[in-house]
Design a protein around this motif. Structure first.
Motif, mmCIF file in Angstrom:
data_model
loop_
_atom_site.group_PDB
_atom_site.id
_atom_site.type_symbol
_atom_site.label_atom_id
_atom_site.label_comp_id
_atom_site.label_asym_id
_atom_site.label_seq_id
_atom_site.Cartn_x
_atom_site.Cartn_y
_atom_site.Cartn_z
ATOM 1 N N VAL A 168 0.602 -9.678 -1.853
ATOM 2 C CA VAL A 168 -0.645 -8.870 -1.769
ATOM 3 C C VAL A 168 -0.410 -7.466 -2.455
ATOM 4 C CG1 VAL A 168 -2.681 -7.813 -0.589
ATOM 5 C CG2 VAL A 168 -1.410 -9.967 0.182
ATOM 6 N N LEU A 169 -1.053 -7.132 -3.631
ATOM 7 C CA LEU A 169 -1.203 -5.992 -4.401
ATOM 8 C C LEU A 169 -2.113 -5.178 -3.667
ATOM 9 C CD1 LEU A 169 0.302 -4.512 -6.830
ATOM 10 C CD2 LEU A 169 -1.964 -5.007 -8.027
ATOM 11 N N ASP A 170 -1.563 -4.083 -2.862
ATOM 12 C CA ASP A 170 -2.488 -3.425 -1.832
ATOM 13 C C ASP A 170 -2.432 -1.875 -2.082
ATOM 14 O OD1 ASP A 170 -4.508 -3.769 0.022
ATOM 15 O OD2 ASP A 170 -3.074 -4.614 1.357
ATOM 16 N N GLY A 171 -3.610 -1.309 -1.956
ATOM 17 C CA GLY A 171 -3.636 0.170 -1.919
ATOM 18 C C GLY A 171 -4.195 0.680 -3.161
ATOM 19 N N LYS A 199 0.949 -1.380 -0.120
ATOM 20 C CA LYS A 199 -0.074 0.003 -0.084
ATOM 21 C C LYS A 199 0.939 1.265 0.117
ATOM 22 C CE LYS A 199 -0.751 0.225 5.073
ATOM 23 N NZ LYS A 199 0.016 1.153 5.533
ATOM 24 N N ASP A 200 2.013 1.096 0.311
ATOM 25 C CA ASP A 200 3.049 2.175 0.360
ATOM 26 C C ASP A 200 3.907 2.206 -0.731
ATOM 27 O OD1 ASP A 200 1.976 3.340 2.833
ATOM 28 O OD2 ASP A 200 3.387 1.623 3.825
ATOM 29 N N GLY A 201 3.626 1.354 -1.786
ATOM 30 C CA GLY A 201 4.516 1.076 -3.007
ATOM 31 C C GLY A 201 4.229 2.241 -4.082
ATOM 32 N N THR A 202 4.195 1.871 -5.381
ATOM 33 C CA THR A 202 4.171 2.589 -6.542
ATOM 34 C C THR A 202 2.845 2.170 -7.355
ATOM 35 O OG1 THR A 202 5.759 1.336 -7.947
ATOM 36 C CG2 THR A 202 6.422 3.430 -6.506
ATOM 37 N N THR A 212 -2.929 -12.037 -4.235
ATOM 38 C CA THR A 212 -3.982 -11.536 -4.028
ATOM 39 C C THR A 212 -3.967 -9.889 -4.635
ATOM 40 O OG1 THR A 212 -4.306 -12.772 -2.084
ATOM 41 C CG2 THR A 212 -5.789 -10.804 -2.266
ATOM 42 N N ILE A 213 -4.928 -9.648 -5.357
ATOM 43 C CA ILE A 213 -5.300 -8.297 -5.900
ATOM 44 C C ILE A 213 -6.450 -7.626 -5.142
ATOM 45 C CG2 ILE A 213 -5.903 -7.074 -8.146
ATOM 46 C CD1 ILE A 213 -3.380 -8.896 -8.393
ATOM 47 N N ASN A 214 -5.856 -6.581 -4.328
ATOM 48 C CA ASN A 214 -6.747 -5.759 -3.486
ATOM 49 C C ASN A 214 -6.822 -4.277 -4.193
ATOM 50 O OD1 ASN A 214 -7.412 -7.722 -1.556
ATOM 51 N ND2 ASN A 214 -5.679 -7.110 -0.256
ATOM 52 N N SER A 215 -5.925 -4.030 -5.160
ATOM 53 C CA SER A 215 -5.896 -2.745 -5.829
ATOM 54 C C SER A 215 -6.856 -2.687 -6.817
ATOM 55 C CB SER A 215 -4.504 -2.436 -6.128
ATOM 56 O OG SER A 215 -3.604 -2.342 -5.124
ATOM 57 N N PRO A 216 -7.781 -1.523 -6.875
ATOM 58 C CA PRO A 216 -8.776 -1.508 -8.092
ATOM 59 C C PRO A 216 -8.079 -1.034 -9.293
ATOM 60 C CG PRO A 216 -8.933 0.465 -6.527
ATOM 61 C CD PRO A 216 -7.695 -0.435 -5.985
ATOM 62 N N GLU A 217 -8.488 -1.460 -10.425
ATOM 63 C CA GLU A 217 -7.990 -1.066 -11.806
ATOM 64 C C GLU A 217 -6.510 -1.648 -12.008
ATOM 65 O OE1 GLU A 217 -10.170 0.530 -13.649
ATOM 66 O OE2 GLU A 217 -11.584 1.022 -12.087
#
Length: 193
Positions: A86-89, A67-70, A131-136
């Motif tokens: 986990v792809l987050d944010g 969530k703090d990435g890019t 896991t894909i939690n980031s929209p789009e």
């Protein structure tokens, strides 16, 4: 010879720093994954800074997808990671949508490209689970080996392959999923609540 290398490095660094410091902010954000020869500098707009995280190791990749990435994570080689990812944010890509709002996007680019945006190399990311939690969000131009769990809307595969299963944790995630004709999933694609 060592002295010349040091002087050259210092001169190049000073030139880059001087050039970066005097350049006005650009109004056009980066639209594609940078090539390894392109600088990974932030592209600036009036109120948003977007950057690409160009990674070549597991630790950098894990940090970039947090969530703090890019908003865009570009790999430079194959990566094998022994933990669940986990792809987050929620990230803005620096562009505006059709309504003039900041566009939301997240991309895992498993490739490099030349200055004309031609894919020059494709890479494989291997992990037990992503896991894909980031929209789009999207995976583009490479291969993910493992199972993918999609919890966010509008996930895409673009010129990409999943060697594993693709599970959707909500009906919205499943109904908004898209993949182009260059993409494939070797396992099942199903809703799994």
């Amino acid at each position: 010879m060592k002295f010349k290398s040091i002087v050259l490095t210092v001169t190049l660094a000073a030139t880059l720093l001087a050039g970066c410091g005097s350049k006005p902010a650009e109004n056009k954000p980066a639209e594609t994954t940078p090539s390894p020869t392109q600088a990974a500098e932030p592209t600036k707009t009036a109120d948003v800074v977007t950057t690409a995280s160009i990674v070549d190791n597991a630790d950098a990749f894990v940090k970039a997808i947090s969530k703090d990435g890019t908003w865009i994570i570009a790999t430079l080689n194959d990566l094998k990671i022994d933990q669940e990812l986990v792809l987050d944010g929620e990230f803005k890509n620096g562009k505006k949508d059709a309504n003039g709002n900041d566009a939301i996007q997240r991309k895992i680019g498993l490739y490099t490209q030349d200055d004309d945006h031609n894919v020059t190399a494709r890479f494989t990311l291997t992990a037990p689970k992503l896991t894909i939690n980031s929209p789009e969000a999207r995976i583009q131009s490479g291969t993910f080996v493992g199972d993918v769990y999609v919890a966010a809307k509008n996930f895409q595969l673009v010129d990409a392959k999943i060697e594993g299963n693709l599970y959707f944790t909500t009906e919205e995630a499943q109904s908004t999923f898209k993949m182009d004709d260059k993409s494939s999933v070797t396992g099942v694609k199903e809703l799994k609540k």
